[in-house]
Design a protein around this motif. Structure first.
Motif, PDB file in Angstrom:
ATOM      1  N   VAL A 349       0.831  -1.200   0.000  1.00 38.89           N
ATOM      2  CA  VAL A 349       0.000   0.000   0.000  1.00 38.89           C
ATOM      3  C   VAL A 349       0.870   1.256   0.000  1.00 38.89           C
ATOM      4  O   VAL A 349       0.639   2.208  -0.755  1.00 38.89           O
ATOM      5  CB  VAL A 349      -0.951  -0.001   1.213  1.00 38.89           C
ATOM      6  N   ALA A 350       1.899   1.272   0.850  1.00 35.16           N
ATOM      7  CA  ALA A 350       2.760   2.447   0.943  1.00 35.16           C
ATOM      8  C   ALA A 350       3.536   2.680  -0.349  1.00 35.16           C
ATOM      9  O   ALA A 350       3.751   3.828  -0.763  1.00 35.16           O
ATOM     10  CB  ALA A 350       3.714   2.289   2.121  1.00 35.16           C
ATOM     11  N   ALA A 351       3.963   1.590  -1.009  1.00 42.30           N
ATOM     12  CA  ALA A 351       4.816   1.735  -2.193  1.00 42.30           C
ATOM     13  C   ALA A 351       4.023   1.957  -3.472  1.00 42.30           C
ATOM     14  O   ALA A 351       4.455   2.734  -4.342  1.00 42.30           O
ATOM     15  CB  ALA A 351       5.698   0.500  -2.341  1.00 42.30           C
ATOM     16  N   TYR A 352       2.863   1.300  -3.612  1.00 44.60           N
ATOM     17  CA  TYR A 352       2.155   1.320  -4.890  1.00 44.60           C
ATOM     18  C   TYR A 352       0.702   1.786  -4.793  1.00 44.60           C
ATOM     19  O   TYR A 352       0.033   1.909  -5.824  1.00 44.60           O
ATOM     20  CB  TYR A 352       2.194  -0.073  -5.527  1.00 44.60           C
ATOM     21  N   GLY A 353       0.197   2.017  -3.594  1.00 43.01           N
ATOM     22  CA  GLY A 353      -1.175   2.486  -3.467  1.00 43.01           C
ATOM     23  C   GLY A 353      -1.323   3.919  -3.927  1.00 43.01           C
ATOM     24  O   GLY A 353      -0.416   4.739  -3.773  1.00 43.01           O
ATOM     25  N   THR A 364      -5.531   6.829   4.050  1.00 44.57           N
ATOM     26  CA  THR A 364      -4.743   7.705   3.180  1.00 44.57           C
ATOM     27  C   THR A 364      -4.603   7.211   1.752  1.00 44.57           C
ATOM     28  O   THR A 364      -4.233   7.990   0.874  1.00 44.57           O
ATOM     29  CB  THR A 364      -3.329   7.876   3.770  1.00 44.57           C
ATOM     30  N   HIS A 365      -4.829   5.904   1.511  1.00 44.62           N
ATOM     31  CA  HIS A 365      -4.531   5.327   0.206  1.00 44.62           C
ATOM     32  C   HIS A 365      -5.648   4.406  -0.278  1.00 44.62           C
ATOM     33  O   HIS A 365      -6.473   3.916   0.508  1.00 44.62           O
ATOM     34  CB  HIS A 365      -3.228   4.507   0.266  1.00 44.62           C
ATOM     35  N   LEU A 366      -5.630   4.152  -1.562  1.00 41.08           N
ATOM     36  CA  LEU A 366      -6.364   3.048  -2.171  1.00 41.08           C
ATOM     37  C   LEU A 366      -5.400   1.893  -2.359  1.00 41.08           C
ATOM     38  O   LEU A 366      -4.193   2.097  -2.526  1.00 41.08           O
ATOM     39  CB  LEU A 366      -6.940   3.461  -3.527  1.00 41.08           C
ATOM     40  N   PHE A 367      -5.926   0.664  -2.358  1.00 40.75           N
ATOM     41  CA  PHE A 367      -5.064  -0.488  -2.571  1.00 40.75           C
ATOM     42  C   PHE A 367      -4.485  -0.421  -3.988  1.00 40.75           C
ATOM     43  O   PHE A 367      -5.146   0.056  -4.915  1.00 40.75           O
ATOM     44  CB  PHE A 367      -5.851  -1.785  -2.391  1.00 40.75           C
ATOM     45  N   PRO A 368      -3.242  -0.883  -4.187  1.00 46.59           N
ATOM     46  CA  PRO A 368      -2.623  -0.783  -5.518  1.00 46.59           C
ATOM     47  C   PRO A 368      -3.436  -1.479  -6.604  1.00 46.59           C
ATOM     48  O   PRO A 368      -4.075  -2.507  -6.375  1.00 46.59           O
ATOM     49  CB  PRO A 368      -1.266  -1.477  -5.326  1.00 46.59           C
ATOM     50  N   ARG A 369      -3.386  -0.921  -7.800  1.00 47.47           N
ATOM     51  CA  ARG A 369      -4.003  -1.556  -8.955  1.00 47.47           C
ATOM     52  C   ARG A 369      -3.180  -2.765  -9.390  1.00 47.47           C
ATOM     53  O   ARG A 369      -1.962  -2.806  -9.233  1.00 47.47           O
ATOM     54  CB  ARG A 369      -4.102  -0.574 -10.120  1.00 47.47           C
TER      55      ARG A 369
END
Length: 493
Positions: A349-353, A364-369
């Motif tokens: 999540v932190a790297a690609y969300g 703070t984020h959406l889950f990565p595609r």
């Protein structure tokens, strides 16, 4: 059910059948849910319909007292794997509104004419009429729970024009949109309050008992920082998570304290037209269209399961708001402890969300595609080479739509496609099928020590799995996948 048994359900005002069928009264021209508190009509004046859309198509308007459009969905559509069941799940997700009947048919692998014929023959209404009934319900919710301008309500509910909106509301509710707003429950206490921008309060209906504590425990143990959280004390908790929706993003908040047949939910949406889809996905996450009475009747008949069923009445089989996310998290959870699986997920999540346009507290984020994960260098995924290879293969298949995890996919074909990918065995594929595809008949736990006949648990073996996990057995061998573990040990998301 026979028509006589349906009438008995109406006479007894049995809420267990709300959403399973509707009845209309020829002398009043209205249709109702079985539990409607109005005086029971004479049998000769009653006609039964499988859907609200079929009743509307026959010229009946919705009862203003029992609000039959606000019932839970039929559990039958979760069980059925045929084209009608698949179509109903896709219509609920808003596919007809976004892609039209042709888009629905393409997803099902049939012609539009075949889909129209099958739905009309069985449900008394075609896909356009079923979607129209859903839009009308969404509009009523917006009119009666917010002070949004009527024009905004029309387009947020999915109508193509104000005229179409006005005509539909008049036909279904025998009121103008402003009249329907004035007739809302509690309207004498004053006008509906205008919520904060993009925030919509909803009541998510369910039938039968609801094991809220167990469901919230299940979700809390799997919450990934940045995209979901559970706050508050047991019994008064709130589950919050981010949503990636067809037209925008959102945040859903659901309270643990259940009302009389509903959960309180608040949706914070960047695009109001996503309302129906967001609400349906939250319903799938909490398994609100389940029929716990039917589940308890079948599983409770097995002496080995009966004590477990009695211990947790209304235990649900949680689904997901994002099937692709669930599949990725299932692969991350293979042969990993809960803490390790969460750490891997939070690293992704932190790297690609994708960051939320406006963070909502800890969210703070959406889950990565899937496409972003498929293109990620293996070393950047922060896991073992074997797990990274499995993750990238799954993500590539999802991005290319070689594996499709939407609400109406063919479950058997999808499971075969998943098992053809490296690193996905039968249990991981089964876990994805149970949660991402909402299949109520997946067995992932061993029979209890006292025996039991899993074949007799059909079509509710997913619920048997959750009852067995909740019973707290010792857990699987170290070589097992995380999907074998009970609630407290299952590293899968």
């Amino acid at each position: 059910m026979s028509e006589d048994s349906r009438y008995e359900a109406v006479r007894s005002r049995d809420a267990r059948f709300d959403g399973a069928f509707f009845f209309a009264v020829s002398t009043t021209g209205i249709y109702c849910r079985p539990s409607c508190p109005a005086t029971t009509p004479r049998r000769r004046n009653v006609t039964f319909f499988p859907t609200a859309a079929a009743a509307q198509g026959s010229g009946f308007r919705a009862c203003r007292r029992c609000r039959p459009d606000a019932v839970p969905g039929s559990a039958e559509w979760n069980v059925r794997a045929d084209v009608v069941g698949r179509a109903m799940r896709l219509i609920g997700d808003g596919v007809v509104d976004r892609e039209g009947v042709g888009g629905l048919a393409a997803r099902l692998g049939y012609s539009a004419r075949q889909v129209q014929r099958q739905l009309t023959a069985e449900l008394g209404a075609g896909p356009a009429a079923l979607a129209r009934a859903q839009r009308a319900h969404t509009a009523r919710v917006l009119l009666q729970t917010t002070a949004l301008p009527v024009a905004d309500v029309a387009f947020a509910a999915g109508f193509a024009s104000i005229r179409q909106f006005n005509d539909t509301i008049k036909e279904i509710y025998a009121l103008t949109p402003s009249g329907l707003r004035a007739a809302r429950p509690g309207s004498r206490s004053g006008p509906a309050a205008l919520p904060a921008a993009g925030v919509l309060p909803l009541r998510l209906a369910f039938r039968g008992p609801f094991a809220a504590r167990q469901v919230f425990d299940y979700l809390a143990r799997r919450a990934l920082a940045g995209i979901e959280e559970v706050t508050g004390e047991p019994g008064r908790r709130t589950y919050r998570r981010t949503l990636r929706l067809p037209l925008g993003t959102g945040v859903a908040e659901v309270d643990e304290a259940a009302g009389d047949g509903w959960l309180d939910c608040r949706l914070h949406l960047t695009e109001l037209r996503d309302l129906a889809t967001a609400a349906q996905r939250v319903r799938r996450l909490f398994d609100l269209d389940a029929d716990p009475c039917a589940v308890a009747e079948r599983l409770g008949a097995d002496p080995a399961l009966a004590p477990l069923v009695a211990r947790h009445p209304g235990l649900r089989s949680p689904g997901t708001v994002d099937p692709d996310e669930l599949a990725v998290r299932a692969v991350l959870g293979r042969r990993a402890g809960p803490a390790a699986a969460r750490a891997l997920g939070e690293r992704l999540v932190a790297a690609y969300g994708a960051p939320l346009p406006h963070p909502a507290g800890a969210l703070t984020h959406l889950f990565p595609r899937a496409a972003d994960l498929a293109a990620a260098p293996p070393a950047a995924l922060g896991t073992s080479p074997a797990r990274a290879a499995a993750l990238r293969a799954l993500a590539a298949a999802l991005a290319a739509r070689d594996v499709v995890l939407d609400a109406g996919t063919d479950r058997d074909a999808t499971e075969r496609a998943l098992r053809g990918l490296p690193g996905i065995g039968p249990r991981t594929a089964g876990y994805i099928r149970m949660r991402a595809l909402g299949d109520p008949d997946v067995l992932l736990a061993a029979a209890p020590p006292g025996g039991g006949d899993p074949a007799a648990w059909q079509p509710w073996r997913s619920y048997a799995t959750h009852h067995l996990w909740a019973a707290g057995p010792a857990g699987p061998p170290a070589t097992g996948t995380a999907a074998d573990r009970p609630h407290g040990q299952d590293a899968h998301a």
